[in-house]
Scaffold this motif. Structure first.
Motif, PDB file in Angstrom:
ATOM      1  N   GLN A   5      -8.911  22.528  26.915  1.00  0.00           N
ATOM      2  CA  GLN A   5      -7.406  22.919  27.089  1.00  0.00           C
ATOM      3  C   GLN A   5      -6.757  22.003  28.134  1.00  0.00           C
ATOM      4  O   GLN A   5      -5.709  21.663  27.940  1.00  0.00           O
ATOM      5  N   GLN A   6      -7.458  21.820  29.259  1.00  0.00           N
ATOM      6  CA  GLN A   6      -6.770  21.198  30.305  1.00  0.00           C
ATOM      7  C   GLN A   6      -6.605  19.640  29.765  1.00  0.00           C
ATOM      8  O   GLN A   6      -5.513  19.113  30.049  1.00  0.00           O
ATOM      9  N   ALA A   7      -7.509  19.049  28.976  1.00  0.00           N
ATOM     10  CA  ALA A   7      -7.221  17.692  28.362  1.00  0.00           C
ATOM     11  C   ALA A   7      -6.431  17.835  27.518  1.00  0.00           C
ATOM     12  O   ALA A   7      -5.333  16.672  27.549  1.00  0.00           O
ATOM     13  N   GLU A   8      -6.151  18.630  26.813  1.00  0.00           N
ATOM     14  CA  GLU A   8      -5.114  18.870  25.844  1.00  0.00           C
ATOM     15  C   GLU A   8      -3.588  18.931  26.423  1.00  0.00           C
ATOM     16  O   GLU A   8      -2.660  18.241  26.155  1.00  0.00           O
ATOM     17  N   LEU A   9      -3.586  19.886  27.449  1.00  0.00           N
ATOM     18  CA  LEU A   9      -2.463  19.831  28.104  1.00  0.00           C
ATOM     19  C   LEU A   9      -1.970  18.469  28.983  1.00  0.00           C
ATOM     20  O   LEU A   9      -0.753  18.047  28.938  1.00  0.00           O
ATOM     21  N   GLU A  10      -2.908  17.736  29.564  1.00  0.00           N
ATOM     22  CA  GLU A  10      -2.662  16.333  29.943  1.00  0.00           C
ATOM     23  C   GLU A  10      -2.152  15.390  28.850  1.00  0.00           C
ATOM     24  O   GLU A  10      -0.972  14.812  29.111  1.00  0.00           O
ATOM     25  N   ARG A  11      -2.534  15.582  27.755  1.00  0.00           N
ATOM     26  CA  ARG A  11      -2.100  14.753  26.505  1.00  0.00           C
ATOM     27  C   ARG A  11      -0.789  15.096  26.412  1.00  0.00           C
ATOM     28  O   ARG A  11       0.214  14.157  26.036  1.00  0.00           O
ATOM     29  N   LEU A  12      -0.440  16.394  26.040  1.00  0.00           N
ATOM     30  CA  LEU A  12       0.930  16.935  25.907  1.00  0.00           C
ATOM     31  C   LEU A  12       1.760  16.529  26.902  1.00  0.00           C
ATOM     32  O   LEU A  12       2.990  16.201  26.378  1.00  0.00           O
ATOM     33  N   GLU A  13       1.553  16.528  28.161  1.00  0.00           N
ATOM     34  CA  GLU A  13       2.379  16.111  29.087  1.00  0.00           C
ATOM     35  C   GLU A  13       2.653  14.736  29.211  1.00  0.00           C
ATOM     36  O   GLU A  13       3.918  14.279  29.465  1.00  0.00           O
ATOM     37  N   ARG A  14       1.902  13.879  28.830  1.00  0.00           N
ATOM     38  CA  ARG A  14       2.137  12.244  28.698  1.00  0.00           C
ATOM     39  C   ARG A  14       3.203  12.140  27.423  1.00  0.00           C
ATOM     40  O   ARG A  14       4.048  11.490  27.338  1.00  0.00           O
ATOM     41  N   VAL A  15       2.772  12.963  26.305  1.00  0.00           N
ATOM     42  CA  VAL A  15       3.621  12.986  25.231  1.00  0.00           C
ATOM     43  C   VAL A  15       5.237  13.381  25.251  1.00  0.00           C
ATOM     44  O   VAL A  15       6.201  12.662  25.068  1.00  0.00           O
ATOM     45  N   LEU A  16       5.156  14.440  26.067  1.00  0.00           N
ATOM     46  CA  LEU A  16       6.429  14.927  26.664  1.00  0.00           C
ATOM     47  C   LEU A  16       7.286  13.929  27.462  1.00  0.00           C
ATOM     48  O   LEU A  16       8.583  13.903  27.083  1.00  0.00           O
ATOM     49  N   ALA A  17       6.446  13.197  28.444  1.00  0.00           N
ATOM     50  CA  ALA A  17       7.579  12.312  29.157  1.00  0.00           C
ATOM     51  C   ALA A  17       7.880  11.105  28.381  1.00  0.00           C
ATOM     52  O   ALA A  17       8.966  10.757  28.555  1.00  0.00           O
ATOM     53  N   VAL A  18       7.153  10.775  27.416  1.00  0.00           N
ATOM     54  CA  VAL A  18       7.796   9.674  26.273  1.00  0.00           C
ATOM     55  C   VAL A  18       8.822  10.300  25.621  1.00  0.00           C
ATOM     56  O   VAL A  18       9.865   9.554  25.603  1.00  0.00           O
ATOM     57  N   ALA A  19       8.627  11.312  25.240  1.00  0.00           N
ATOM     58  CA  ALA A  19       9.910  11.948  24.392  1.00  0.00           C
ATOM     59  C   ALA A  19      11.054  12.299  25.311  1.00  0.00           C
ATOM     60  O   ALA A  19      12.103  12.010  24.686  1.00  0.00           O
ATOM     61  N   LYS A  20      10.747  12.410  26.449  1.00  0.00           N
ATOM     62  CA  LYS A  20      12.209  12.716  27.360  1.00  0.00           C
ATOM     63  C   LYS A  20      12.772  11.265  27.779  1.00  0.00           C
ATOM     64  O   LYS A  20      14.186  11.300  27.551  1.00  0.00           O
ATOM     65  N   ARG A  21      11.738  10.255  27.792  1.00  0.00           N
ATOM     66  CA  ARG A  21      12.506   8.941  28.025  1.00  0.00           C
ATOM     67  C   ARG A  21      13.130   8.610  26.782  1.00  0.00           C
ATOM     68  O   ARG A  21      14.209   7.689  27.007  1.00  0.00           O
ATOM     69  N   ASN A  22      12.654   8.800  25.702  1.00  0.00           N
ATOM     70  CA  ASN A  22      13.397   8.347  24.252  1.00  0.00           C
ATOM     71  C   ASN A  22      14.406   9.335  24.044  1.00  0.00           C
ATOM     72  O   ASN A  22      15.351   9.082  23.071  1.00  0.00           O
ATOM     73  N   GLY A  23      14.736  10.558  24.901  1.00  0.00           N
ATOM     74  CA  GLY A  23      15.830  11.480  24.444  1.00  0.00           C
ATOM     75  C   GLY A  23      15.653  12.258  23.033  1.00  0.00           C
ATOM     76  O   GLY A  23      16.701  12.625  22.655  1.00  0.00           O
TER      77      GLY A  23
END
Length: 67
Positions: A5-23
Protein backbone atom coordinates in the motif's frame (compact mmCIF):
# COMPACT_ATOMS: atom_id res chain seq x y z
CA UNK A 1 -0.40 0.49 5.98
CA UNK A 2 1.59 -2.40 4.53
CA UNK A 3 4.57 -2.09 2.16
CA UNK A 4 2.46 -2.74 -0.93
CA UNK A 5 0.00 0.00 0.00
CA UNK A 6 2.85 2.39 0.80
CA UNK A 7 4.47 1.71 -2.59
CA UNK A 8 1.13 2.27 -4.33
CA UNK A 9 0.65 5.52 -2.44
CA UNK A 10 4.09 6.74 -3.51
CA UNK A 11 3.36 5.91 -7.17
CA UNK A 12 0.01 7.68 -7.01
CA UNK A 13 1.59 10.78 -5.47
CA UNK A 14 4.13 10.95 -8.32
CA UNK A 15 1.32 10.62 -10.88
CA UNK A 16 -0.66 13.30 -9.06
CA UNK A 17 2.28 15.70 -9.23
CA UNK A 18 2.47 15.23 -13.01
CA UNK A 19 -1.28 15.68 -13.41
CA UNK A 20 -1.11 18.92 -11.41
CA UNK A 21 1.77 20.22 -13.55
CA UNK A 22 -0.26 19.45 -16.66
CA UNK A 23 -3.45 20.95 -15.19
CA UNK A 24 -5.61 17.90 -15.93
CA UNK A 25 -8.43 18.43 -13.42
CA UNK A 26 -10.31 15.18 -14.10
CA UNK A 27 -7.14 13.13 -13.74
CA UNK A 28 -6.24 15.04 -10.56
CA UNK A 29 -9.65 14.25 -9.05
CA UNK A 30 -9.39 10.56 -9.95
CA UNK A 31 -5.88 10.20 -8.52
CA UNK A 32 -6.90 12.03 -5.34
CA UNK A 33 -9.78 9.52 -4.95
CA UNK A 34 -7.29 6.68 -5.40
CA UNK A 35 -4.92 8.16 -2.82
CA UNK A 36 -7.72 8.60 -0.28
CA UNK A 37 -8.84 5.00 -0.79
CA UNK A 38 -5.32 3.63 -0.33
CA UNK A 39 -4.90 5.71 2.82
CA UNK A 40 -8.14 4.25 4.19
CA UNK A 41 -7.06 0.73 3.22
CA UNK A 42 -9.88 0.36 0.70
CA UNK A 43 -9.91 -1.02 -2.83
CA UNK A 44 -9.44 1.23 -5.82
CA UNK A 45 -12.50 3.35 -6.71
CA UNK A 46 -11.47 3.26 -10.38
CA UNK A 47 -11.25 -0.51 -10.42
CA UNK A 48 -14.61 -0.75 -8.64
CA UNK A 49 -16.18 1.69 -11.09
CA UNK A 50 -14.75 0.56 -14.41
CA UNK A 51 -14.10 -3.18 -14.17
CA UNK A 52 -16.73 -5.88 -14.08
CA UNK A 53 -16.75 -8.43 -11.26
CA UNK A 54 -15.19 -10.97 -13.61
CA UNK A 55 -12.36 -8.59 -14.59
CA UNK A 56 -11.68 -7.70 -10.95
CA UNK A 57 -11.56 -11.39 -10.01
CA UNK A 58 -9.17 -12.21 -12.85
CA UNK A 59 -6.86 -9.44 -11.66
CA UNK A 60 -7.03 -10.54 -8.03
CA UNK A 61 -8.61 -7.30 -6.81
CA UNK A 62 -12.07 -8.51 -5.86
CA UNK A 63 -12.86 -7.91 -2.18
CA UNK A 64 -9.45 -6.30 -1.70
CA UNK A 65 -9.41 -5.31 1.95
CA UNK A 66 -6.74 -5.52 4.60
CA UNK A 67 -7.35 -7.45 7.81
Amino acid sequence: MNNEQQAELERLERVLAVAKRNGNELFIQNIEREIAAVQRGESSPLIDEYLTEEERASRGVENQTEV
